[in-house]
Motif scaffolding. Structure first.
Motif, mmCIF file in Angstrom:
data_model
loop_
_atom_site.group_PDB
_atom_site.id
_atom_site.type_symbol
_atom_site.label_atom_id
_atom_site.label_comp_id
_atom_site.label_asym_id
_atom_site.label_seq_id
_atom_site.Cartn_x
_atom_site.Cartn_y
_atom_site.Cartn_z
ATOM 1 N N ARG A 38 0.842 -1.327 0.016
ATOM 2 C CA ARG A 38 0.034 -0.068 -0.073
ATOM 3 C C ARG A 38 0.825 1.449 0.049
ATOM 4 N NH1 ARG A 38 -5.515 -1.000 3.169
ATOM 5 N NH2 ARG A 38 -6.070 -2.972 2.420
ATOM 6 N N GLU A 39 2.199 1.134 0.803
ATOM 7 C CA GLU A 39 2.926 2.409 0.575
ATOM 8 C C GLU A 39 3.419 2.673 -0.745
ATOM 9 O OE1 GLU A 39 4.699 2.604 5.244
ATOM 10 O OE2 GLU A 39 5.223 0.857 4.116
ATOM 11 N N ALA A 42 0.915 4.060 -2.791
ATOM 12 C CA ALA A 42 0.651 5.538 -2.719
ATOM 13 C C ALA A 42 1.960 6.313 -3.563
ATOM 14 C CB ALA A 42 0.596 5.591 -1.262
ATOM 15 N N ARG A 45 1.664 6.201 -6.998
ATOM 16 C CA ARG A 45 0.359 6.444 -7.415
ATOM 17 C C ARG A 45 -0.252 5.532 -8.466
ATOM 18 N NH1 ARG A 45 1.987 12.673 -8.900
ATOM 19 N NH2 ARG A 45 2.015 13.429 -6.712
#
Length: 82
Positions: A38-39, A42, A45
């Motif tokens: 998830r990091e 992010a 993008r």
């Protein structure tokens, strides 16, 4: 790590390339824990599924490994990487 994508190859391969360069350069040293899926999604993008596919490429190349419940780590011995 800086993620900039072009149209000439799949995004997951470009993410794998950025991470591989970070491993080879020592930005991600042997034994270090990678950011979570998830990091990384992010940061880049992108979709977490795309990041997971990129991480699988690195695992297939034996650059990273998974510790159950602890995350993904850079291999201590980088076989065939210069």
């Amino acid at each position: 790590m800086k993620f900039e994508f072009s149209l000439d190859s799949p995004i997951y391969l470009q993410i794998a390339g950025v991470l591989e360069d970070a491993i080879i350069s020592g930005e991600l040293p042997p034994g270090s824990r990678l950011p979570s899926v998830r990091e990384l999604a992010a940061l880049s993008r992108t979709n977490p599924n795309t990041v997971q596919k990129a991480l699988q490429v690195l695992q297939d190349k034996q650059l990273i490994y998974t510790r159950r419940t602890s995350g993904k780590f850079v291999c201590e011995q980088l076989n065939g990487v210069h």
